[in-house]
Design a protein around this motif. Structure first.
Motif, PDB file in Angstrom:
ATOM      1  N   LYS A   1      15.291   3.525  13.927  1.00 26.73           N
ATOM      2  CA  LYS A   1      14.909   2.211  14.441  1.00 26.73           C
ATOM      3  C   LYS A   1      13.557   2.337  15.115  1.00 26.73           C
ATOM      4  O   LYS A   1      13.381   3.208  15.972  1.00 26.73           O
ATOM      5  CB  LYS A   1      15.937   1.699  15.456  1.00 26.73           C
ATOM      6  N   PRO A   2      12.606   1.507  14.748  1.00 27.94           N
ATOM      7  CA  PRO A   2      12.610   0.605  13.601  1.00 27.94           C
ATOM      8  C   PRO A   2      12.633   1.403  12.288  1.00 27.94           C
ATOM      9  O   PRO A   2      12.314   2.587  12.278  1.00 27.94           O
ATOM     10  CB  PRO A   2      11.317  -0.193  13.753  1.00 27.94           C
ATOM     11  N   PRO A   3      12.992   0.729  11.197  1.00 30.71           N
ATOM     12  CA  PRO A   3      13.092   1.408   9.903  1.00 30.71           C
ATOM     13  C   PRO A   3      11.771   2.075   9.490  1.00 30.71           C
ATOM     14  O   PRO A   3      10.688   1.626   9.869  1.00 30.71           O
ATOM     15  CB  PRO A   3      13.443   0.288   8.926  1.00 30.71           C
ATOM     16  N   VAL A   4      11.872   3.124   8.714  1.00 30.37           N
ATOM     17  CA  VAL A   4      10.715   3.852   8.194  1.00 30.37           C
ATOM     18  C   VAL A   4      10.608   3.547   6.697  1.00 30.37           C
ATOM     19  O   VAL A   4      11.535   3.846   5.951  1.00 30.37           O
ATOM     20  CB  VAL A   4      10.882   5.374   8.413  1.00 30.37           C
ATOM     21  N   PRO A   5       9.510   2.946   6.250  1.00 27.27           N
ATOM     22  CA  PRO A   5       9.368   2.558   4.840  1.00 27.27           C
ATOM     23  C   PRO A   5       9.032   3.750   3.933  1.00 27.27           C
ATOM     24  O   PRO A   5       7.921   3.889   3.431  1.00 27.27           O
ATOM     25  CB  PRO A   5       8.241   1.526   4.877  1.00 27.27           C
ATOM     26  N   VAL A   6      10.005   4.599   3.719  1.00 27.81           N
ATOM     27  CA  VAL A   6       9.835   5.835   2.951  1.00 27.81           C
ATOM     28  C   VAL A   6       9.288   5.579   1.550  1.00 27.81           C
ATOM     29  O   VAL A   6       8.601   6.436   0.985  1.00 27.81           O
ATOM     30  CB  VAL A   6      11.164   6.626   2.909  1.00 27.81           C
ATOM     31  N   GLN A   7       9.558   4.418   0.988  1.00 30.88           N
ATOM     32  CA  GLN A   7       9.092   4.121  -0.370  1.00 30.88           C
ATOM     33  C   GLN A   7       7.573   4.124  -0.461  1.00 30.88           C
ATOM     34  O   GLN A   7       7.019   4.267  -1.544  1.00 30.88           O
ATOM     35  CB  GLN A   7       9.648   2.774  -0.863  1.00 30.88           C
ATOM     36  N   ARG A   8       6.881   3.996   0.644  1.00 31.62           N
ATOM     37  CA  ARG A   8       5.419   3.926   0.646  1.00 31.62           C
ATOM     38  C   ARG A   8       4.748   5.293   0.687  1.00 31.62           C
ATOM     39  O   ARG A   8       3.525   5.376   0.747  1.00 31.62           O
ATOM     40  CB  ARG A   8       4.949   3.065   1.819  1.00 31.62           C
ATOM     41  N   VAL A   9       5.535   6.359   0.687  1.00 32.15           N
ATOM     42  CA  VAL A   9       4.981   7.712   0.699  1.00 32.15           C
ATOM     43  C   VAL A   9       5.288   8.370  -0.642  1.00 32.15           C
ATOM     44  O   VAL A   9       6.448   8.479  -1.038  1.00 32.15           O
ATOM     45  CB  VAL A   9       5.565   8.552   1.855  1.00 32.15           C
ATOM     46  N   VAL A  10       4.233   8.767  -1.341  1.00 27.71           N
ATOM     47  CA  VAL A  10       4.360   9.351  -2.677  1.00 27.71           C
ATOM     48  C   VAL A  10       3.576  10.660  -2.722  1.00 27.71           C
ATOM     49  O   VAL A  10       2.887  11.004  -1.762  1.00 27.71           O
ATOM     50  CB  VAL A  10       3.850   8.361  -3.751  1.00 27.71           C
ATOM     51  N   ASN A  11       3.659  11.369  -3.829  1.00 27.67           N
ATOM     52  CA  ASN A  11       2.891  12.616  -3.883  1.00 27.67           C
ATOM     53  C   ASN A  11       1.411  12.319  -4.146  1.00 27.67           C
ATOM     54  O   ASN A  11       1.020  11.171  -4.347  1.00 27.67           O
ATOM     55  CB  ASN A  11       3.504  13.610  -4.871  1.00 27.67           C
TER      56      ASN A  11
ATOM     57  N   ARG B   1       0.847  -1.190   0.000  1.00 28.26           N
ATOM     58  CA  ARG B   1       0.000   0.000   0.000  1.00 28.26           C
ATOM     59  C   ARG B   1       0.881   1.238   0.000  1.00 28.26           C
ATOM     60  O   ARG B   1       2.053   1.180   0.367  1.00 28.26           O
ATOM     61  CB  ARG B   1      -0.897   0.024   1.247  1.00 28.26           C
ATOM     62  N   VAL B   2       0.335   2.358  -0.400  1.00 30.07           N
ATOM     63  CA  VAL B   2       1.050   3.637  -0.379  1.00 30.07           C
ATOM     64  C   VAL B   2       0.118   4.713   0.159  1.00 30.07           C
ATOM     65  O   VAL B   2      -1.102   4.545   0.171  1.00 30.07           O
ATOM     66  CB  VAL B   2       1.561   4.060  -1.775  1.00 30.07           C
ATOM     67  N   THR B   3       0.706   5.809   0.582  1.00 26.20           N
ATOM     68  CA  THR B   3      -0.067   6.975   0.993  1.00 26.20           C
ATOM     69  C   THR B   3       0.639   8.208   0.474  1.00 26.20           C
ATOM     70  O   THR B   3       1.702   8.120  -0.132  1.00 26.20           O
ATOM     71  CB  THR B   3      -0.259   7.017   2.526  1.00 26.20           C
ATOM     72  N   SER B   4       0.050   9.367   0.715  1.00 27.07           N
ATOM     73  CA  SER B   4       0.638  10.606   0.215  1.00 27.07           C
ATOM     74  C   SER B   4       1.232  11.422   1.362  1.00 27.07           C
ATOM     75  O   SER B   4       0.876  11.245   2.525  1.00 27.07           O
ATOM     76  CB  SER B   4      -0.411  11.446  -0.507  1.00 27.07           C
ATOM     77  N   TYR B   5       2.115  12.338   0.981  1.00 23.78           N
ATOM     78  CA  TYR B   5       2.710  13.241   1.957  1.00 23.78           C
ATOM     79  C   TYR B   5       1.613  14.020   2.687  1.00 23.78           C
ATOM     80  O   TYR B   5       1.645  14.182   3.899  1.00 23.78           O
ATOM     81  CB  TYR B   5       3.660  14.227   1.261  1.00 23.78           C
ATOM     82  N   GLY B   6       0.629  14.489   1.931  1.00 24.63           N
ATOM     83  CA  GLY B   6      -0.469  15.255   2.515  1.00 24.63           C
ATOM     84  C   GLY B   6      -1.316  14.448   3.480  1.00 24.63           C
ATOM     85  O   GLY B   6      -1.747  14.961   4.516  1.00 24.63           O
ATOM     86  N   ALA B   7      -1.567  13.179   3.157  1.00 25.69           N
ATOM     87  CA  ALA B   7      -2.358  12.324   4.045  1.00 25.69           C
ATOM     88  C   ALA B   7      -1.628  12.084   5.364  1.00 25.69           C
ATOM     89  O   ALA B   7      -2.239  12.088   6.437  1.00 25.69           O
ATOM     90  CB  ALA B   7      -2.680  10.998   3.358  1.00 25.69           C
ATOM     91  N   VAL B   8      -0.306  11.904   5.289  1.00 30.70           N
ATOM     92  CA  VAL B   8       0.492  11.734   6.514  1.00 30.70           C
ATOM     93  C   VAL B   8       0.447  13.023   7.332  1.00 30.70           C
ATOM     94  O   VAL B   8       0.259  12.991   8.554  1.00 30.70           O
ATOM     95  CB  VAL B   8       1.946  11.330   6.192  1.00 30.70           C
ATOM     96  N   ALA B   9       0.582  14.157   6.666  1.00 31.66           N
ATOM     97  CA  ALA B   9       0.544  15.444   7.356  1.00 31.66           C
ATOM     98  C   ALA B   9      -0.792  15.637   8.071  1.00 31.66           C
ATOM     99  O   ALA B   9      -0.833  16.044   9.234  1.00 31.66           O
ATOM    100  CB  ALA B   9       0.785  16.583   6.365  1.00 31.66           C
ATOM    101  N   LYS B  10      -1.870  15.335   7.382  1.00 35.99           N
ATOM    102  CA  LYS B  10      -3.203  15.474   7.975  1.00 35.99           C
ATOM    103  C   LYS B  10      -3.347  14.567   9.198  1.00 35.99           C
ATOM    104  O   LYS B  10      -3.853  14.983  10.238  1.00 35.99           O
ATOM    105  CB  LYS B  10      -4.275  15.153   6.936  1.00 35.99           C
ATOM    106  N   ALA B  11      -2.883  13.332   9.085  1.00 33.51           N
ATOM    107  CA  ALA B  11      -2.972  12.393  10.204  1.00 33.51           C
ATOM    108  C   ALA B  11      -2.132  12.842  11.397  1.00 33.51           C
ATOM    109  O   ALA B  11      -2.479  12.574  12.539  1.00 33.51           O
ATOM    110  CB  ALA B  11      -2.541  11.002   9.750  1.00 33.51           C
TER     111      ALA B  11
END
Length: 111
Positions: free
Chosen positions: A57-67, A26-36
């Motif tokens: 730690k633990p790792p952050v799956p940055v690949q799952r955040v897109v515009n 799954r993926v989410t957007s930068y804006g959705a993370v900001a809102k949350a």
């Protein structure tokens, strides 16, 4: 929704915690993370935070955040490969079926 967070370290921690909740595939957007995270117009802050994920730690799956249109911003191919390994299709640096694989943290997790 959370109250506004102002300390940068606390903001980044909140962002990282939300991104860690994104399920594989799954993926989410930068804006959705900001809102949350309770950040009004904070998509850029989320993008900035994603540049500090190395060594977390633990790792952050940055690949799952897109515009917001499903595009992988500033990807050198690494994020696309990681998403492909998670069965998320990427074509021309954009997530295929973005709406179908979109994960909304506001509705998916309790903050």
């Amino acid at each position: 929704m959370q109250s506004k967070i102002t300390d940068t370290e606390s903001v980044y921690k909140a962002i990282f915690d939300i991104v860690r909740c994104i399920p594989k595939g799954r993926v989410t957007s930068y804006g959705a993370v900001a809102k949350a995270a309770g950040l009004k117009s904070g998509a850029r802050m989320v993008g900035r935070a994603m540049s500090f994920v190395h060594g977390q730690k633990p790792p952050v799956p940055v690949q799952r955040v897109v515009n917001s249109s499903g595009q992988l911003s500033g990807d050198d191919g690494t994020r696309a490969k990681k998403l492909a390994a998670e069965k998320v299709q990427v074509k021309n640096n954009r997530v295929v079926d973005f709406k179908k694989v979109f994960w909304d943290p506001v509705t998916e997790i309790e903050l």
